[in-house]
Design an enzyme around this catalytic site. Structure first.
Site, mmCIF file in Angstrom:
data_model
loop_
_atom_site.group_PDB
_atom_site.id
_atom_site.type_symbol
_atom_site.label_atom_id
_atom_site.label_comp_id
_atom_site.label_asym_id
_atom_site.label_seq_id
_atom_site.Cartn_x
_atom_site.Cartn_y
_atom_site.Cartn_z
ATOM 1 N N LYS A 73 -3.281 4.411 6.840
ATOM 2 C CA LYS A 73 -3.536 4.826 8.226
ATOM 3 C C LYS A 73 -3.295 6.325 8.386
ATOM 4 C CE LYS A 73 -1.965 0.395 10.096
ATOM 5 N NZ LYS A 73 -1.614 -0.194 8.782
ATOM 6 N N ASP A 88 -7.436 3.290 10.165
ATOM 7 C CA ASP A 88 -7.105 2.746 8.853
ATOM 8 C C ASP A 88 -8.299 3.101 7.969
ATOM 9 O OD1 ASP A 88 -5.551 1.227 7.019
ATOM 10 O OD2 ASP A 88 -4.889 -0.006 8.722
ATOM 11 N N CYS A 110 -11.729 -8.714 15.046
ATOM 12 C CA CYS A 110 -10.617 -8.695 14.073
ATOM 13 C C CYS A 110 -11.030 -8.092 12.735
ATOM 14 C CB CYS A 110 -10.120 -10.124 13.849
ATOM 15 S SG CYS A 110 -8.845 -10.228 12.575
ATOM 16 N N ASP A 135 -11.879 -1.204 13.201
ATOM 17 C CA ASP A 135 -12.216 -1.188 11.771
ATOM 18 C C ASP A 135 -13.657 -1.631 11.549
ATOM 19 O OD1 ASP A 135 -9.709 -0.341 10.615
ATOM 20 O OD2 ASP A 135 -8.893 -2.231 11.371
ATOM 21 N N CYS A 158 -4.399 -18.198 13.579
ATOM 22 C CA CYS A 158 -4.035 -17.453 14.792
ATOM 23 C C CYS A 158 -4.216 -18.371 15.996
ATOM 24 C CB CYS A 158 -4.962 -16.250 14.982
ATOM 25 S SG CYS A 158 -4.924 -15.098 13.600
ATOM 26 N N ARG A 164 0.823 -1.200 0.000
ATOM 27 C CA ARG A 164 0.000 0.000 0.000
ATOM 28 C C ARG A 164 0.864 1.261 0.000
ATOM 29 N NH1 ARG A 164 -4.769 -1.158 2.059
ATOM 30 N NH2 ARG A 164 -4.048 -2.138 3.969
ATOM 31 N N TYR A 165 1.967 1.211 0.722
ATOM 32 C CA TYR A 165 2.861 2.363 0.836
ATOM 33 C C TYR A 165 4.143 2.042 0.081
ATOM 34 C CZ TYR A 165 0.017 3.133 5.093
ATOM 35 O OH TYR A 165 -0.991 3.303 5.995
ATOM 36 N N CYS A 180 -9.910 -13.182 17.619
ATOM 37 C CA CYS A 180 -10.446 -11.993 18.272
ATOM 38 C C CYS A 180 -11.754 -11.630 17.572
ATOM 39 C CB CYS A 180 -9.443 -10.851 18.162
ATOM 40 S SG CYS A 180 -7.777 -11.360 18.635
ATOM 41 N N ARG A 188 7.150 0.086 2.289
ATOM 42 C CA ARG A 188 6.961 -1.107 3.113
ATOM 43 C C ARG A 188 5.836 -1.982 2.577
ATOM 44 N NH1 ARG A 188 4.967 3.582 5.086
ATOM 45 N NH2 ARG A 188 3.342 3.668 6.677
ATOM 46 N N ARG A 197 -9.576 -8.687 9.988
ATOM 47 C CA ARG A 197 -9.456 -9.719 8.944
ATOM 48 C C ARG A 197 -10.273 -10.951 9.330
ATOM 49 N NH1 ARG A 197 -3.414 -8.570 8.648
ATOM 50 N NH2 ARG A 197 -3.365 -6.854 7.167
HETATM 51 C C1 LIG Z 1 -0.624 -1.013 8.611
HETATM 52 C C2 LIG Z 1 0.060 -1.288 7.372
HETATM 53 C C3 LIG Z 1 1.444 -1.117 7.262
HETATM 54 C C4 LIG Z 1 2.300 -0.630 8.403
HETATM 55 O O1 LIG Z 1 2.032 0.706 8.659
HETATM 56 P P1 LIG Z 1 2.922 1.489 9.750
HETATM 57 O O2 LIG Z 1 2.211 2.805 9.841
HETATM 58 O O3 LIG Z 1 4.296 1.590 9.188
HETATM 59 O O4 LIG Z 1 2.882 0.692 11.001
HETATM 60 C C5 LIG Z 1 2.050 -1.369 6.064
HETATM 61 N N1 LIG Z 1 1.347 -1.803 5.020
HETATM 62 C C6 LIG Z 1 0.011 -1.980 5.081
HETATM 63 C C7 LIG Z 1 -0.686 -2.462 3.872
HETATM 64 C C8 LIG Z 1 -0.674 -1.733 6.257
HETATM 65 O O5 LIG Z 1 -1.996 -1.932 6.326
HETATM 66 S S1 SF4 Z 2 -6.680 -9.592 15.607
HETATM 67 FE FE1 SF4 Z 2 -7.190 -11.026 13.944
HETATM 68 S S2 SF4 Z 2 -5.234 -11.502 12.996
HETATM 69 FE FE2 SF4 Z 2 -4.768 -10.674 15.039
HETATM 70 S S3 SF4 Z 2 -4.668 -12.463 16.426
HETATM 71 FE FE3 SF4 Z 2 -6.761 -11.657 16.513
HETATM 72 S S4 SF4 Z 2 -7.858 -12.891 15.004
HETATM 73 FE FE4 SF4 Z 2 -5.681 -13.107 14.508
#
Ligand SMILES: *Cc1c(COP(=O)(O)O)cnc(C)c1O
Ligand code: SF4
Length: 361
Positions: free
Chosen positions: A333, A326, A124, A289, A117, A104-105, A121, A108, A126
């Site tokens: 973010k 996010d 979550c 989220d 997992c 996305r960025y 959670c 990174r 995801r």
């Molecule tokens: C959250 C996230 C990151 C990490 O973001 P930081 O602000 O550096 O912690 C990197 N890539 C994606 C796609 C993310 O969702």
């Molecule tokens: S927040 Fe989602 S990805 Fe993270 S440990 Fe919990 S269930 Fe797994």
């Protein structure tokens, strides 16, 4: 669902209690009422359930508002969805160039080697993607993911998430650290994990050693621990954190702001102090989220900002995470830091509410 994973582990499996994974097991453990079982079976069809023995031990079953139970025990409230909720709230899919990578960025990427997992959670982001053993990258898929990074010199950091990457056995983790160490343009490898809290017995000397880069490597390996309530920092969790810190790994934390779990300055203060005492630097406080079936966990951004405002001043600066959102859809973010500076009137407000002209008049 994770049976394959524990069989992959190089550790001999100690005789220990199993995780709770079904509504029937939750009823038997006294964590949910028997008459809620049919509704919870519907929840279980949509999302995975798991509570490790470590997490079960943190729960007071007599407390109907237990902040740990609320995070892990499924609830009928999850069957309700609201229109703004999404299956993929932060747009991982739209930014995934190859399986297991989200880019996305520019500087990174996320790497998701495994989608299981230790716990699931209930809030979550995801939640509709995790819990699937088929999401684990094969050797060929891992090669492809690392080849993607290898071809992009602008990528300085790999953030390993999932699922929970510390579910991988130590030999696979050591292999990942070594391979990333050979990508000369990658400076930082960051693991995000709930294991130190949810299954601290996995933080063995072998695992901590596996994360440690070779002495001649320039790669920095960071670990970000997901913790939401001070009670999660049990003696076993603290021992795991100590082990990671003593392996020379800088530690960060991520917390999700959750209604009924940690939505007060008092609880967050206790959590962030406990993290700092254990050499963990609070990094992000996430606004929850828009995952489907999680409305019961969400508060408003204004409420979140009021809590964060109260922490300023009463809590050491090194224990203050950045409150972030996010943006739904994948735009990334952004900080939601409450404003202390009023540019129009040239005024700053201190942590007690006192007003000061700036520059002083
Ligand atoms: C959250 C996230 C990151 C990490 O973001 P930081 O602000 O550096 O912690 C990197 N890539 C994606 C796609 C993310 O969702
Ligand atoms: S927040 Fe989602 S990805 Fe993270 S440990 Fe919990 S269930 Fe797994």
């Amino acid at each position: 669902m994770t049976r394959e994973i524990s069989e992959m582990s190089s550790e001999p499996d100690p005789i220990r209690r199993r995780s709770l994974r079904t509504p029937a097991e939750l009823v038997a453990a006294g964590l949910v009422a028997a008459d809620s079982r049919p509704a919870l079976e519907r929840v279980a069809e949509r999302t995975a359930i798991a509570l490790t023995p470590a997490v079960v031990d943190l729960i007071d079953p007599a407390d109907p508002h237990d902040p740990v139970a609320r995070q892990f025990v499924p609830s009928i409230a999850e069957l309700a969805t609201v229109p703004e909720e999404r299956a993929d709230p932060i747009g991982d899919e739209a930014y995934s160039p190859v399986k297991g990578v989200v880019h996305r960025y520019p500087d990174r990427v996320l790497l998701k080697p495994i989608m299981v997992c230790p716990v699931y959670c209930r809030f979550c982001f995801r939640r509709e993607a995790v819990g699937d053993a088929d999401g684990t990258l094969s050797a060929a898929e891992m090669d492809e993911a690392l080849a993607y990074v290898s071809g992009r010199p602008e990528v300085r950091e790999i953030v390993v998430t999932g699922g929970d990457p510390l579910m991988l056995p130590p030999n696979r983790l050591a292999d990942l650290v070594a391979r990333v160490g050979r990508l000369r343009h990658v400076e930082v490898l960051r693991f995000h994990s709930r294991i130190p809290v949810a299954e601290p017995e996995r933080i063995t000397p072998a695992l901590a050693g596996a994360l440690k880069p070779a002495p001649d490597s320039d790669l920095a390996v960071w670990v970000s621990v997901h913790a939401n309530h001070p009670r999660e920092l049990s003696p076993a969790a603290r021992k795991g954190l100590r082990r990671l810190a003593e392996a020379g790994l800088p530690l960060l934390s991520q917390t999700v702001l959750l209604k009924g779990v940690n939505d007060s300055a008092e609880v967050l203060e206790e959590l962030f102090r406990a993290l700092v005492r254990n050499r963990v630097r609070p990094y992000y406080l996430h606004h929850p989220d828009l995952a489907r079936g999680t409305a019961h966990f969400r508060l408003s951004i204004a409420e979140g900002q009021e809590i964060v405002r109260q922490l300023r001043g009463r809590l050491t600066g090194i224990a203050q995470p950045t409150y972030v959102l996010d943006i739904p859809g994948g735009a990334g973010k952004v900080p939601l830091t409450p404003q202390f500076w009023d540019g129009e009137n040239g005024e700053v407000t201190d942590w007690r509410g006192g007003k000061h002209a700036y520059p002083p008049r």
